[in-house]
Write a protein that holds these residues in place. Structure first.
Motif, PDB file in Angstrom:
ATOM      1  N   ALA A  61      36.943  38.062  36.599  1.00 34.34           N
ATOM      2  CA  ALA A  61      35.974  37.758  37.653  1.00 34.34           C
ATOM      3  C   ALA A  61      36.280  36.433  38.349  1.00 34.34           C
ATOM      4  CB  ALA A  61      34.561  37.725  37.068  1.00 34.34           C
ATOM      5  N   ASP A  62      37.066  35.558  37.722  1.00 33.03           N
ATOM      6  CA  ASP A  62      37.455  34.291  38.341  1.00 33.03           C
ATOM      7  C   ASP A  62      38.675  34.426  39.234  1.00 33.03           C
ATOM      8  OD1 ASP A  62      35.465  32.840  36.906  1.00 33.03           O
ATOM      9  OD2 ASP A  62      36.744  32.906  35.126  1.00 33.03           O
ATOM     10  N   SER A  63      39.305  35.583  39.228  1.00 35.33           N
ATOM     11  CA  SER A  63      40.605  35.735  39.875  1.00 35.33           C
ATOM     12  C   SER A  63      40.465  35.940  41.376  1.00 35.33           C
ATOM     13  CB  SER A  63      41.371  36.912  39.252  1.00 35.33           C
ATOM     14  OG  SER A  63      40.704  38.135  39.540  1.00 35.33           O
ATOM     15  N   LEU A  64      41.567  35.726  42.061  1.00 36.64           N
ATOM     16  CA  LEU A  64      41.626  35.933  43.509  1.00 36.64           C
ATOM     17  C   LEU A  64      41.459  37.404  43.859  1.00 36.64           C
ATOM     18  CD1 LEU A  64      42.159  34.690  46.317  1.00 36.64           C
ATOM     19  CD2 LEU A  64      44.602  35.020  45.885  1.00 36.64           C
ATOM     20  N   ALA A  65      42.013  38.304  43.041  1.00 36.54           N
ATOM     21  CA  ALA A  65      41.902  39.739  43.322  1.00 36.54           C
ATOM     22  C   ALA A  65      40.451  40.196  43.276  1.00 36.54           C
ATOM     23  CB  ALA A  65      42.740  40.523  42.309  1.00 36.54           C
ATOM     24  N   TRP A  66      39.696  39.735  42.281  1.00 34.44           N
ATOM     25  CA  TRP A  66      38.284  40.113  42.135  1.00 34.44           C
ATOM     26  C   TRP A  66      37.477  39.580  43.319  1.00 34.44           C
ATOM     27  CZ3 TRP A  66      36.063  41.861  37.120  1.00 34.44           C
ATOM     28  CH2 TRP A  66      34.676  42.025  37.169  1.00 34.44           C
ATOM     29  N   LYS A  67      37.685  38.310  43.666  1.00 32.60           N
ATOM     30  CA  LYS A  67      36.908  37.696  44.751  1.00 32.60           C
ATOM     31  C   LYS A  67      37.261  38.309  46.109  1.00 32.60           C
ATOM     32  CE  LYS A  67      36.389  33.332  42.254  1.00 32.60           C
ATOM     33  NZ  LYS A  67      36.733  31.890  42.215  1.00 32.60           N
ATOM     34  N   SER A  68      38.541  38.627  46.294  1.00 35.06           N
ATOM     35  CA  SER A  68      38.940  39.275  47.537  1.00 35.06           C
ATOM     36  C   SER A  68      38.289  40.649  47.666  1.00 35.06           C
ATOM     37  CB  SER A  68      40.465  39.400  47.594  1.00 35.06           C
ATOM     38  OG  SER A  68      40.869  40.148  48.717  1.00 35.06           O
ATOM     39  N   PHE A  69      38.222  41.380  46.560  1.00 31.73           N
ATOM     40  CA  PHE A  69      37.557  42.685  46.571  1.00 31.73           C
ATOM     41  C   PHE A  69      36.071  42.533  46.898  1.00 31.73           C
ATOM     42  CE2 PHE A  69      35.425  46.256  44.510  1.00 31.73           C
ATOM     43  CZ  PHE A  69      36.184  47.333  44.955  1.00 31.73           C
ATOM     44  N   ASP A  70      35.425  41.513  46.347  1.00 30.82           N
ATOM     45  CA  ASP A  70      34.004  41.284  46.616  1.00 30.82           C
ATOM     46  C   ASP A  70      33.763  40.929  48.077  1.00 30.82           C
ATOM     47  OD1 ASP A  70      33.376  41.831  44.042  1.00 30.82           O
ATOM     48  OD2 ASP A  70      33.052  39.772  43.403  1.00 30.82           O
ATOM     49  N   ARG A  71      34.665  40.159  48.675  1.00 33.02           N
ATOM     50  CA  ARG A  71      34.485  39.797  50.083  1.00 33.02           C
ATOM     51  C   ARG A  71      34.641  41.017  50.992  1.00 33.02           C
ATOM     52  NH1 ARG A  71      37.461  35.132  48.529  1.00 33.02           N
ATOM     53  NH2 ARG A  71      39.390  36.128  49.248  1.00 33.02           N
ATOM     54  N   ARG A  72      35.578  41.883  50.676  1.00 30.27           N
ATOM     55  CA  ARG A  72      35.807  43.050  51.524  1.00 30.27           C
ATOM     56  C   ARG A  72      34.685  44.074  51.364  1.00 30.27           C
ATOM     57  NH1 ARG A  72      39.832  45.632  54.294  1.00 30.27           N
ATOM     58  NH2 ARG A  72      41.257  43.893  53.925  1.00 30.27           N
ATOM     59  N   TYR A  73      34.192  44.249  50.135  1.00 26.03           N
ATOM     60  CA  TYR A  73      33.145  45.239  49.868  1.00 26.03           C
ATOM     61  C   TYR A  73      31.913  44.497  49.359  1.00 26.03           C
ATOM     62  CZ  TYR A  73      37.190  48.318  50.124  1.00 26.03           C
ATOM     63  OH  TYR A  73      38.322  48.973  50.543  1.00 26.03           O
ATOM     64  N   ALA A  74      31.240  43.829  50.282  1.00 24.99           N
ATOM     65  CA  ALA A  74      30.092  42.995  49.913  1.00 24.99           C
ATOM     66  C   ALA A  74      28.946  43.831  49.369  1.00 24.99           C
ATOM     67  CB  ALA A  74      29.635  42.180  51.120  1.00 24.99           C
ATOM     68  N   ASP A  75      28.771  45.046  49.875  1.00 18.45           N
ATOM     69  CA  ASP A  75      27.686  45.894  49.383  1.00 18.45           C
ATOM     70  C   ASP A  75      27.897  46.275  47.929  1.00 18.45           C
ATOM     71  OD1 ASP A  75      29.927  47.326  50.149  1.00 18.45           O
ATOM     72  OD2 ASP A  75      28.794  49.187  50.443  1.00 18.45           O
ATOM     73  N   PHE A  76      29.145  46.403  47.511  1.00 19.08           N
ATOM     74  CA  PHE A  76      29.445  46.725  46.110  1.00 19.08           C
ATOM     75  C   PHE A  76      29.185  45.517  45.213  1.00 19.08           C
ATOM     76  CE2 PHE A  76      32.309  46.998  42.471  1.00 19.08           C
ATOM     77  CZ  PHE A  76      32.100  48.297  42.041  1.00 19.08           C
ATOM     78  N   SER A  77      29.518  44.346  45.684  1.00 15.49           N
ATOM     79  CA  SER A  77      29.396  43.143  44.847  1.00 15.49           C
ATOM     80  C   SER A  77      27.975  42.607  44.782  1.00 15.49           C
ATOM     81  CB  SER A  77      30.326  42.047  45.375  1.00 15.49           C
ATOM     82  OG  SER A  77      29.972  41.698  46.699  1.00 15.49           O
ATOM     83  N   ILE A  79      46.939  35.685  40.876  1.00 16.28           N
ATOM     84  CA  ILE A  79      46.182  36.695  41.620  1.00 16.28           C
ATOM     85  C   ILE A  79      45.123  37.360  40.738  1.00 16.28           C
ATOM     86  CG2 ILE A  79      46.357  38.915  42.817  1.00 16.28           C
ATOM     87  CD1 ILE A  79      49.139  38.097  43.715  1.00 16.28           C
ATOM     88  N   ALA A  80      45.489  37.705  39.499  1.00 20.96           N
ATOM     89  CA  ALA A  80      44.625  38.564  38.668  1.00 20.96           C
ATOM     90  C   ALA A  80      43.992  37.862  37.484  1.00 20.96           C
ATOM     91  CB  ALA A  80      45.421  39.771  38.171  1.00 20.96           C
ATOM     92  N   GLY A  81      44.344  36.613  37.200  1.00 19.05           N
ATOM     93  CA  GLY A  81      43.674  35.900  36.128  1.00 19.05           C
ATOM     94  C   GLY A  81      44.433  35.930  34.821  1.00 19.05           C
ATOM     95  N   PRO A  82      43.773  35.568  33.708  1.00 20.54           N
ATOM     96  CA  PRO A  82      44.440  35.419  32.409  1.00 20.54           C
ATOM     97  C   PRO A  82      45.199  36.666  31.978  1.00 20.54           C
ATOM     98  CG  PRO A  82      42.223  34.532  32.314  1.00 20.54           C
ATOM     99  CD  PRO A  82      42.349  35.221  33.635  1.00 20.54           C
ATOM    100  N   VAL A  83      46.279  36.426  31.257  1.00 17.98           N
ATOM    101  CA  VAL A  83      47.194  37.501  30.870  1.00 17.98           C
ATOM    102  C   VAL A  83      46.577  38.419  29.830  1.00 17.98           C
ATOM    103  CG1 VAL A  83      49.375  37.922  29.672  1.00 17.98           C
ATOM    104  CG2 VAL A  83      49.266  36.221  31.487  1.00 17.98           C
ATOM    105  N   HIS A  84      45.769  37.881  28.911  1.00 17.21           N
ATOM    106  CA  HIS A  84      45.321  38.694  27.779  1.00 17.21           C
ATOM    107  C   HIS A  84      44.318  39.773  28.181  1.00 17.21           C
ATOM    108  CE1 HIS A  84      42.620  35.171  28.026  1.00 17.21           C
ATOM    109  NE2 HIS A  84      41.673  35.990  27.622  1.00 17.21           N
TER     110      HIS A  84
END
Length: 906
Positions: free
Chosen positions: A320-336, A761-766
């Motif tokens: 949830a801290d990653s750039l990919a998650w935040k970018s998805f939330d910005r594009r689909y605000a109704d989902f987030s 882009i996607a956050g921690p490896v584990h």
């Protein structure tokens, strides 16, 4: 008492003060030996300790969040969870039965919303003749799910035997079967146990006769799965419009198994004989399983942790801290907008269910990871959801898209339509939606899912069409060098001709293809699923006049409306990359037979490429060839020293396997290294073992490589540090190009250059590697009891495991997978010995606590600012120290002393 501190962070002052007040309250009713049951996350009231140990456990492990009523310490118990006539007991007599009733209500709530009223209103029940006073059935004609619920409810109300108040019939079956699943008992041993218990208990005890009957009770709590027949050549599924088909419309292969016995039968006999499908896909519907996560009071609140409980300070601790998650939330605000909407990751890999390498069989489970859950639960086996079980005996390869159709259809519906779901944490209905973020898989499966060919000259999916590769004439494979183009424009290595391949590097780093570009490139790619297209004899010859096409298909994931807009669609698996690099390094340095990248073929390739003439092979005599030693070649003495260091390493229990068993000093070999062994070697042991054995110019880049993996695999990442890692790893690979031969640089070595970028882009490896998935596959392999039907055994075993995982959340008075104590429990009541530390050991323990305690960070900054003021001549009286900081420092110092004592004892 005020219990708000339970949900606070363990590092806050409120939690610390609340834990101390709780200990004072609990020890007012302590036993004669001065102990109480510890309610921490690991002990869960299963073990009793003294005041100091309980306090340390609460601070270090945290208190169990589900332990709201402190009935172990004689706090008044609510009527909803206990029998008011038995409040004098140490725990409620009917606590197990009450938990089972609540579990039944939540398990069947998704099918019948009216069950809640039926469950609470006694007027809706009437006694059934001949069943006794405890049996209750609803009026009217309930549907199948309701009938199943009331049947189980009757068993939950029926005592195990006359006079038994603690366990009902259903509670006893659930607890016993839970122990079977927890400890891995065989079906035979469990049946024998049931027989012995029936002889021990009164004659009217209502236990099942054997394991098979007990499993039928447990399966009623499950969610079921569906069987879908498939073409034996992986062409189609006999599903939807093809559901009634008898033969495959593409390859005309029969849907059913055929053998010589069936061929000789008459038409009438064949119609009587039951047909058996050739291939069966087992589909575990996702919708109901996601609904249960919210309808269960034990998990509903955790599904919103990524919004309500996450620390948002700019560091990467969760996807949830990653750039990919935040970018998805910005594009689909109704989902987030609704935090209850689910984000998923998909993982798949093939495995041999028979535990033998002599049998070629590949079974492919498809597993989903719900990323809404907090970090300590998210990647656990209990949170993973099995969605599909693709049968063997052969790998589906790129035809895996055929088997993914049911799951993709579900994901499309969950995105576009949503699903009406009850949220137990707030007691309301909402429309749940779900989205798939990315896939997790090893590199071969990466190609099967993405459609990009991971073999050949363009193997790197990140570099795509700009992949720099070179064919090795004598090695017979491609090498992937040319990492100088990832350096910044003015780096000195770009103009260095002598150390590299004799050319200057002027190209820039390639860019990752976007989803729109992939759709454009795959627009005219023709893909025909199934093995029937490759049935012609001999190998297909590639037309040299046709340009090489790395795309094998357009992935089925592009049917998801949002898939093309993801910043990262498929993850590179750090686990397998690290394992392959460790094998490369150890095999080359130790010159292991068949694993060394520095051999005669490698030297001939150097000569063919015109590089490093001092390392070219030399002919001596008629049939003798000498390979001049390179800078990384170890002598026999150096090999012995290197292996002895690793042989004598001792690590804490559970840290890694016993590496000394993998090392053979006499033969100078290392055998049987697993993926996690290579993980420990690369990140911890190799930097120590290599020092003093090889020249500094060889050791330095290898240590940098090890440090890169150690920093990359941290649980907390900083974007600025990841940007530094991006540039550092490129320089490290360039240094390795100067040292090692081209055959060393396989595609796995090259992929390292993209790992830091993906982490940014996607956050921690584990959250994105295969370790938890491989552990889940190992468990699925253990469920194969009938080797004639491995997939059926796995499906049935998973069904029971899923039921028991759900039940375990409600069994708080016995040991489960959720409250199982650690293997090594800190017991301060053991033998006490006085240890006299010298000054050096004391300082080492002191510094370890200081540098590894988060509580000291603010005081470091205060100390640094005080030093600066003192250097500027500021008087000490001018320094203002906050009173709260002083109180926090006193609290921290107390915990510091306890941690220091624990380290000294160990």
């Amino acid at each position: 008492m005020d219990k708000s501190w339970i949900k606070k962070s363990r590092w806050t002052y409120e939690y610390y003060k609340g834990a101390n007040d709780f200990v004072d309250f609990a020890f007012k009713n302590a036993s004669e030996d001065g102990r109480i049951s510890c309610p921490c996350m690991k002990c869960t009231n299963s073990y009793s300790w003294t005041r100091e140990v309980v306090r340390d456990h609460l601070i270090c492990n945290g208190i169990s969040p589900n332990y709201d009523n402190w009935f172990f310490y004689e706090e008044p118990i609510s009527r909803a969870t206990s029998n008011p006539t038995n409040e004098s007991h140490s725990f409620p007599v009917h606590s197990v039965n009450d938990s089972i009733r609540g579990m039944l209500h939540e398990a069947f709530q998704m099918h019948n919303n009216q069950l809640q009223d039926d469950f609470q209103d006694d007027s809706d029940f009437q006694d059934s003749p001949g069943e006794g006073s405890n049996s209750q059935q609803p009026k009217g004609a309930p549907n199948e799910d309701a009938s199943k619920f009331y049947k189980l409810l009757k068993d939950a109300e029926q005592p195990l035997y006359n006079g038994c108040e603690k366990y009902s019939k259903l509670a006893a079956i659930v607890v016993l079967y839970h122990l079977k699943a927890l400890h891995g008992w065989s079906n035979k041993s469990f049946s024998m146990l049931l027989e012995v218990l029936k002889d021990m208990l009164p004659s009217d005890a209502k236990l099942p006769d054997d394991c098979y009957v007990a499993k039928k009770y447990i399966r009623d709590l499950g969610l079921g799965y569906e069987k879908i027949h498939a073409c034996p050549n992986n062409c189609i599924l006999f599903w939807k419009e093809n559901a009634d088909g008898e033969v495959c419309p593409k390859c005309s292969t029969s849907r059913w198994k055929t053998n010589e016995v069936n061929i000789n039968l008459d038409a009438e006999e064949k119609s009587i004989k039951k047909k058996k499908p050739a291939i069966v896909l087992r589909w575990f519907p996702l919708k109901q399983r996601l609904q249960r996560l919210f309808m269960s009071s034990k998990t509903a609140s955790m599904m919103k942790w990524h919004v309500e409980g996450r620390t948002n300070d700019g560091l990467l601790r969760h996807p949830a801290d990653s750039l990919a998650w935040k970018s998805f939330d910005r594009r689909y605000a109704d989902f987030s907008l609704d935090p209850r909407n689910v984000r998923l990751g998909l993982a798949t890999d093939g495995f041999n269910p028979f535990r033998t390498m002599s049998t070629k069989y590949s079974c492919w489970p498809v597993i989903l990871v719900p990323y809404n859950l907090p970090p300590w639960v998210c990647m656990k086996r209990s949170s993973l959801i099995l969605s599909l079980l693709i049968p063997g005996p052969n790998s589906p390869s790129i035809s895996i898209d055929v088997y993914l159709q049911p799951l993709i259809e579900e994901l499309v519906q969950l995105w576009e339509l949503g699903l009406d779901t009850y949220d137990a944490s707030v007691g309301e209905n909402f429309c749940m939606r779900a989205a798939l973020l990315w896939t997790i898989n090893d590199f071969p499966a990466y190609g099967d899912l993405s459609g990009w060919s991971t073999k050949g000259p363009l193997s790197c999916p990140s570099c795509n069409y700009d992949t720099r590769s070179r064919w090795l004439k004598y090695g017979g494979k491609y090498c992937f060098m040319g990492h100088r183009r990832f350096l910044h424009k003015n780096h000195r290595f770009r103009k260095d001709r002598i150390s590299f391949d004799g050319t200057q590097e002027k190209e820039l780093a390639p860019k990752i293809l976007s989803g729109a570009e992939i759709l454009e490139h795959t627009q005219y790619v023709e893909c025909h699923f199934g093995k029937h297209i490759n049935m012609s004899k001999g190998k297909r010859k590639r037309n040299k006049n046709i340009e090489y096409q790395p795309w094998k298909k357009r992935s089925i994931f592009f049917m998801l409306p949002y898939w093309e807009h993801h910043l990262l669609r498929h993850n590179l698996d750090v686990m397998h990359i690290e394992k392959n690099i460790c094998d490369n390094v150890l095999g080359t340095l130790m010159n292991f037979d068949g694993k060394s990248k520095d051999n005669l073929k490698a030297r001939l390739d150097l000569k063919d490429m015109g590089l490093r003439p001092e390392l070219h092979s030399q002919s001596v005599g008629l049939n003798k060839i000498i390979l001049p030693p390179s800078c990384f070649t170890m002598s026999l003495k150096e090999k012995d020293e290197f292996l002895k260091i690793l042989k004598n390493v001792k690590v804490p229990d559970g840290y890694s396997s016993n590496l000394s068993r993998c090392i053979q000093l006499k033969e100078r070999k290392m055998i049987g290294l697993k993926s996690h062994d290579c993980h420990i070697l690369m990140q911890q042991l190799l930097p120590i073992a290599l020092r003093g054995v090889l020249p500094k110019r060889v050791v330095a880049p290898l240590i940098d490589l090890c440090c890169f993996f150690r920093e990359l695999c941290s649980k907390t990442l900083d974007v600025r540090e990841l940007e530094q890692l991006e540039s550092r790893i490129v320089e490290t690979l360039c240094h390795l190009e100067i040292i090692f031969p081209p055959s060393f640089f396989t595609i796995m070595v090259h992929l390292v250059v993209h790992l830091a970028t993906e982490a940014k882009i996607a956050g921690p490896v584990h959250y994105r590697w295969m370790y938890p998935i491989e552990r889940a596959l190992f468990w699925l392999k253990s469920e194969v009891r009938n080797k004639a039907h491995p997939e059926g055994s796995i499906a049935e075993g998973y069904m029971v495991e899923e039921c028991m995982t759900f039940c375990s959340r409600y069994l708080e008075t016995i040991e489960t997978t959720f409250n199982r104590p650690a293997r090594n429990i800190d017991d301060s009541m053991g033998a006490i010995s006085n240890i006299l530390l010298d000054q050096k050991s004391w300082m080492q323990a002191h510094r370890y606590v200081l540098f590894n305690s988060n509580e000291i960070i603010p005081f470091r900054s205060i100390h640094k600012s005080a030093i600066k003021r003192q250097n500027r001549g500021t008087r000490p009286s001018d320094m203002v120290i906050n009173k709260i900081h002083v109180e926090n420092f006193v609290d921290w110092f107390r915990s510091y002393v306890s941690k220091l004592l624990i380290i000294i004892v160990h």
